[in-house]
Write an enzyme that holds these catalytic residues in place. Structure first.
Site, PDB file in Angstrom:
ATOM      1  N   TYR A 142      -4.322  54.769  65.877  1.00 19.62           N
ATOM      2  CA  TYR A 142      -3.454  55.912  66.164  1.00 19.62           C
ATOM      3  C   TYR A 142      -2.165  55.374  66.754  1.00 19.62           C
ATOM      4  O   TYR A 142      -2.205  54.553  67.680  1.00 19.62           O
ATOM      5  CB  TYR A 142      -4.126  56.871  67.150  1.00 19.62           C
ATOM      6  CG  TYR A 142      -3.282  58.073  67.528  1.00 19.62           C
ATOM      7  CD1 TYR A 142      -2.700  58.182  68.790  1.00 19.62           C
ATOM      8  CD2 TYR A 142      -3.055  59.109  66.621  1.00 19.62           C
ATOM      9  CE1 TYR A 142      -1.935  59.278  69.141  1.00 19.62           C
ATOM     10  CE2 TYR A 142      -2.274  60.212  66.963  1.00 19.62           C
ATOM     11  CZ  TYR A 142      -1.723  60.294  68.228  1.00 19.62           C
ATOM     12  OH  TYR A 142      -0.952  61.387  68.565  1.00 19.62           O
ATOM     13  N   ASP A 237       1.458  47.668  68.470  1.00 20.86           N
ATOM     14  CA  ASP A 237       1.555  48.933  69.204  1.00 20.86           C
ATOM     15  C   ASP A 237       0.770  48.745  70.502  1.00 20.86           C
ATOM     16  O   ASP A 237      -0.448  48.857  70.518  1.00 20.86           O
ATOM     17  CB  ASP A 237       0.987  50.082  68.365  1.00 20.86           C
ATOM     18  CG  ASP A 237       1.060  51.393  69.121  1.00 20.86           C
ATOM     19  OD1 ASP A 237       0.742  52.442  68.524  1.00 20.86           O
ATOM     20  OD2 ASP A 237       1.411  51.369  70.327  1.00 20.86           O
ATOM     21  N   LYS A 265       2.914  55.018  78.286  1.00 22.76           N
ATOM     22  CA  LYS A 265       1.901  55.068  79.348  1.00 22.76           C
ATOM     23  C   LYS A 265       2.271  54.283  80.605  1.00 22.76           C
ATOM     24  O   LYS A 265       3.099  54.724  81.399  1.00 22.76           O
ATOM     25  CB  LYS A 265       0.554  54.622  78.755  1.00 22.76           C
ATOM     26  CG  LYS A 265       0.084  55.552  77.611  1.00 22.76           C
ATOM     27  CD  LYS A 265      -1.276  55.192  77.098  1.00 22.76           C
ATOM     28  CE  LYS A 265      -1.599  55.860  75.798  1.00 22.76           C
ATOM     29  NZ  LYS A 265      -2.005  57.266  75.927  1.00 22.76           N
TER      30      LYS A 265
END
Ligand code: KE4
Length: 418
Positions: A142, A237, A265
């Protein structure tokens, strides 16, 4: 009805599914999502005043625990000077200097507002820099919700059975090629059948959105080699792994360098921040120095920078954080293995219990998990005051403020799950 149930009823009237992000919904586990009122350290408190030991940590940012004094202090001092100017600030310079000093392969970085935006921008940059159009991603990974990435996507897309989201046009998805995680031949085959057309390979260096699936030995190195041979860019990523697996993230942990890295994050410390970075000769293609356009009203927002800087500075000054969180996560994983018959994957401070007896090393094997059994497990944990992901295809995150007593308590609760 509980306060959370009352809030959920109201929320469903004004927000799709009553949430602002599908992974917060309890669709896969049943019941009303807990509406959280406050948090401190490793604990969160819901609208009914119930306390939970938290292994989500806002899906990764809270590596120092909730409401860390130094982070809150930095935020309150900064916001007193104003929230946003839409102009350059010193804090962005300090953030850029800090990240490029920590992560050597990154010479330049651009701040954005989410991991999705970071990935979307990095993909566009890879295409602009290479003048090629195709991108290889991995089933089950994802990378946020930009159109090109919603092809066999993990996380909430997988949980809610729409890994190929409707609304993504054939045109938007046609240049996204799918490979299998931990299967380097599946990548080589795509390069062979799309000669000279692939701009980049994007990978979660540790897949954490189909549950936690670490790279097998040689996988990341193999991607590096293929990208070098094919003049394609390798994009890590690191929205989850960045500053979590190590201070230098997955590139440091595995000693494999990507050409572009995306963050989210942790670099925002809980505030909306994403970023992408890489070598100067690539990043200089980004507007205004280059022809790849990307912009954002709140990019590098000073208050968000303050939260991120305080977090990264704390991590840089306290390297023992990584030993601490990794040791506790490993102890928890061993405890779950000892008292259940399920597969537990753990790397660093990330772990996941897959309700299957098979080894889980890719999308297909992750999907052998019994998601109904996971739902029962989730509710057993929640009823006993432990907050884990309300979906099988997510991660557990251990923070620096979890204690050995917390780990022991969690294992005791898991032992009682039948
Ligand atoms: P955001 O746009 O949610 O900040 O980041 C997207 C993203 C990109 N790359 C990776 C590897 C990610 O894990 C994410 C977001 N992770 C999910 C949790 N699995 C975010 C939680 C949510 O969607 O609410």
């Amino acid at each position: 009805m509980t306060e959370s149930e009352l809030l959920f009823d109201r929320a469903k009237k004004v927000m799709p599914g009553g949430v602002n992000s599908p992974v917060r919904a309890f669709n896969a586990v049943g019941g009303a999502p807990r509406f959280i009122k406050s948090a401190k350290g490793a604990r969160i408190y819901d609208a009914d005043g119930r306390e939970y030991l938290d292994y989500i940590g806002s899906w990764g940012p809270m590596i120092l625990g909730h409401a860390n004094e130094k982070v809150l202090d930095a935020v309150s001092k900064t916001m007193a000077n104003g929230l946003s100017f839409g102009a350059a600030t010193e804090l962005e310079v300090i953030m850029g200097e800090l990240i490029t000093s920590i992560v050597k392969p990154i010479e330049m970085i651009r701040m954005v507002n989410s991991g999705t935006e970071a990935v979307m921008s990095a993909i566009r940059l890879a295409r602009g820099y290479t003048q090629r159009e195709k991108i290889i991603k991995f089933a089950g990974c994802y990378h946020g919700h930009s159109d090109a990435m919603l092809v066999k996507a993990g996380s909430g897309a997988l949980t809610n059975s729409n890994p190929d989201s409707s609304g993504v046009t054939k045109g938007a998805a046609k240049d996204t090629l799918l490979a299998q995680y931990n299967d380097i031949n599946s990548v080589a085959e795509l390069f062979d059948s799309n000669k000279g057309e692939i701009a980049a390979v994007i990978v979660e260096p540790v897949a954490a959105n189909m549950g936690v699936v670490p790279p097998q030995k040689g996988f990341l190195e193999g991607l590096r080699k293929l990208c070098d041979e094919q003049n394609a860019l390798l994009i890590f990523d690191e929205v989850i792994t960045g500053f979590r697996l190590a201070l230098g993230g997955a590139m440091e942990y595995f000693n494999v360098n990507a050409d572009l890295v995306t963050y989210g994050k942790i670099i925002g410390g809980g505030m909306p921040v994403g970023a992408y970075g890489g070598r100067r000769e690539i990043m200089s293609h980004v507007s205004p120095t280059g022809s790849v356009y990307q912009a954002g009203t709140l990019s590098g927002n000073p208050v968000a920078m303050a939260a991120g800087l305080a977090t990264l500075t704390e991590l840089k000054n306290n390297p023992q954080v990584y030993t601490n969180i990794n040791t506790m996560a490993s102890r928890l994983a061993d405890g779950i293995r000892k008292h259940t018959k399920y597969t537990v994957n753990n790397i660093g401070s990330l772990l996941c219990t897959f309700f299957t007896d098979q080894n889980v090393y890719n999308y297909e094997t992750a999907r052998t998990s019994d998601t109904k059994r996971y739902a029962s497990y989730f509710n057993h944990m929640l009823d006993n005051g432990v907050y884990i992901a309300p979906a099988q295809f997510e991660a557990m995150f251990v923070s620096n403020v979890h204690t050995n007593e917390d780990i022991d308590k969690t294992i005791e609760i898991i032992k009682k799950f039948k």
